[in-house]
Design an enzyme around this catalytic site. Sequence first.
Site, mmCIF file in Angstrom:
data_model
loop_
_atom_site.group_PDB
_atom_site.id
_atom_site.type_symbol
_atom_site.label_atom_id
_atom_site.label_comp_id
_atom_site.label_asym_id
_atom_site.label_seq_id
_atom_site.Cartn_x
_atom_site.Cartn_y
_atom_site.Cartn_z
ATOM 1 N N GLU A 11 -12.631 -2.619 11.463
ATOM 2 C CA GLU A 11 -12.574 -1.787 10.000
ATOM 3 C C GLU A 11 -13.173 -2.004 9.222
ATOM 4 O OE1 GLU A 11 -8.866 -2.106 8.609
ATOM 5 O OE2 GLU A 11 -9.633 -1.120 6.737
ATOM 6 N N ASP A 24 -8.114 -8.815 3.208
ATOM 7 C CA ASP A 24 -8.121 -7.713 4.684
ATOM 8 C C ASP A 24 -9.120 -7.762 5.585
ATOM 9 O OD1 ASP A 24 -6.732 -5.715 6.207
ATOM 10 O OD2 ASP A 24 -7.797 -4.112 4.391
ATOM 11 N N GLU A 79 0.378 -1.437 0.164
ATOM 12 C CA GLU A 79 0.318 0.020 0.553
ATOM 13 C C GLU A 79 0.725 1.219 0.018
ATOM 14 O OE1 GLU A 79 -2.439 -0.545 3.430
ATOM 15 O OE2 GLU A 79 -4.185 -1.877 2.029
#
Length: 727
Positions: A416, A388, A315
Amino acid sequence: MNAPVRKTTRLLMLLILMLAPLPDLLAEDGYRMWLRYVKVASQEKLSDYRDQIRYVVAEGDSPTLLAARDELERGLSGLLDRTPPFRDSVAASGGVLIGTPESSDGIASLDFEGRLRQIGDEGYLIEEREVDGETLLVIAANEEIGVLYGVFHLLRLIQTEQPLHGIEVLSAPRVELRMANHWDNLNRLVERGYAGLSLWEWGTLPEYRHPRYTDYARFSASIGINGVAINNVNADPRILTDSFLERVQVLADIFRPYGLSIFLSVNFDSPRRIGGLDSADPLDEEVRAWWKEQADNIYSYIPDFGGFLVKADSEGQPGPHGYNRTHADGANMLAEALEPHGGIVVWRAFVYNPEQSDRFREAYDEFVPLDGQFAENAILQVKNGPIDFQPREPFSPLFGALEETSTMMEFQVTQEYFGFNLHLAYQGTLFEEVLQSDTYARGEGATVGRVLAGEIFEYEMTGMAGVINPGTDRNWTGHPFVQSSWYAFGRLAWDYTLTAEEIAEEWIRMTFTNDETFVRPIRELMMESREAGVNYRSPLGLTHLYAQGHHYGPAPWWNGGSRPDWNPYYYHKADEAGIGFDRTATGSNAVEQYHPEVAEIFADPDRIPDDYLLWFHRVGWDHPMQSGRTLWDELVHKYSEGVEAVRRMQQTWNSMEGVIDQERFEHVKALLEIQERDAVRWRDTCLAYFQSFSGMPYPEGYEEPEHDLEHYMMLWRTTYVPDPWYN
Ligand code: BDP
């Protein structure tokens, strides 16, 4: 009332207020989490405990033993509503004797050697024992940290009102490194945190030692956490400067007695960013020397520093690929710098590259060829699933594939993808599902848990990490129930064979009450909560239907982001013909990354459990499911079931009014209202969207979306999303 009387009344009121105990001290604001230590409610049990615990003998005055004594004093004085005195030696029945054979003559005389040998440096035993005709409760360990862990265990037994008569406990952690990862930035914003600012007050450190730091260490030790990476994996290089190290040192000093060692997340480019070098090439001698200097410097502040946590070539973070080097080259350079001091490198396997055809495959394709090339003091940290932290993923095929590379787990406690601080979603069941998954490495029964514990391959090091979110919110985690996932993470890191259900029950009893009218229904509610979250977001193996701008609400149509692999469309690929990602031999063949026994099942659309279907298969809307329904009908059923489950959770919770404190009751009640609203929105948005392809009618008996797809698309654009973090 005339004026003087009013004045007197006011004064009187003021006096009463001043004499009243400070409300904050009694407030059930969640600050004490699972260490509330309120008086044992059952009279019978209370008097039993009081009989068994009349005094304490705790020889030794090391910081860890003092922490154990303090905790015992704090815990017992709350739970028993009287403080048992500390004595120098065993005098009569009703003593609690704690220590190591080295610190305590009493313990040394009890001849525990044989059993202590079985439990290593961190284990402990708790036992009721007759000594010279007197009955004692003994907590013994090889090292002082084991004594502290044993004290927390004893307190937990009392908190959950377990009998202590005839007790015999022998406990040792199944993995060595049990680590919390904080994604805290140096400006105190917490990436994916949702619970206020970072706990670490860089502005007032090193002078001010916020009492919260000690409480944090207590909570960590109470569940056996022994390592903490305090800063974000998207790391700011400045953490390595003296100005920060002076501050980190204070945290390390506070954490040390609690067995908690500090790790720092480091930026691979640090030699260039703060070191004045023009390269960060891991094979460059100057770069290697620079990292050694940094390690030496850190250890001069923190002699028991744990090591580095590294996110590299992921990322946008820099890494060894920038110099045509491998992840092993990068990790080994850092490992070499830390090795003389006994430090380790935790190297993350969370890598993926937008050019590749299937994000699922990437970590495996990258790291399996490197198996055996990592230094002994490097350990690979692998997220539980291949993508993820989604509400449900199959376990990462890296578990069971790395025979010669120490491999540890990375779970996410912070929600998240699970509704931030607003939705109730106990993650214990997710952790358990992953840990109990059979990798079939070297045959049947090689669960992920066993791989992690080094029971399948001979790993140099073993570990589990949890990305946790505590911040300055008074209750640490935002949603009070996020505490339960933090708790569950720690308990499972200690012992992966525990069940999510027993852990939930423990947590409820410690955090709320032992009242059965509360414990049972709320345990069931928690056990159902994660599946509810899967169902109203992404059932049947759908995944990542969030908009690129946030990870909160639904935007399944989104296909315009900067990277295809951040778009929902990439994951579901819905069109008129069908839906799902073909990861079998006719597609990306990611399924080949599993051992044959697992691959066979995942590759077969008739045998794969429905929960994983669309992870691996692209099927038509009328594909027959195991329930006998078509895929479309099953989708409607699952989305609806998600909403219904939240409504059941609401009902259960609302019926608890008066059983627990009003403060936390009201908070959770309101949060569940938000969750119900959001669940309906997820269901309706996704169904309206998918129906635009399936063209099939809603089966009878289900609530249909109230609006058309346009409406939900507008809603996404105009709704406030409580997340400062983008991507
Ligand atoms: C993703 C998060 C991102 C993290 C990244 C990571 O969206 O904020 O930086 O994982 O784990 O889940 O590195």
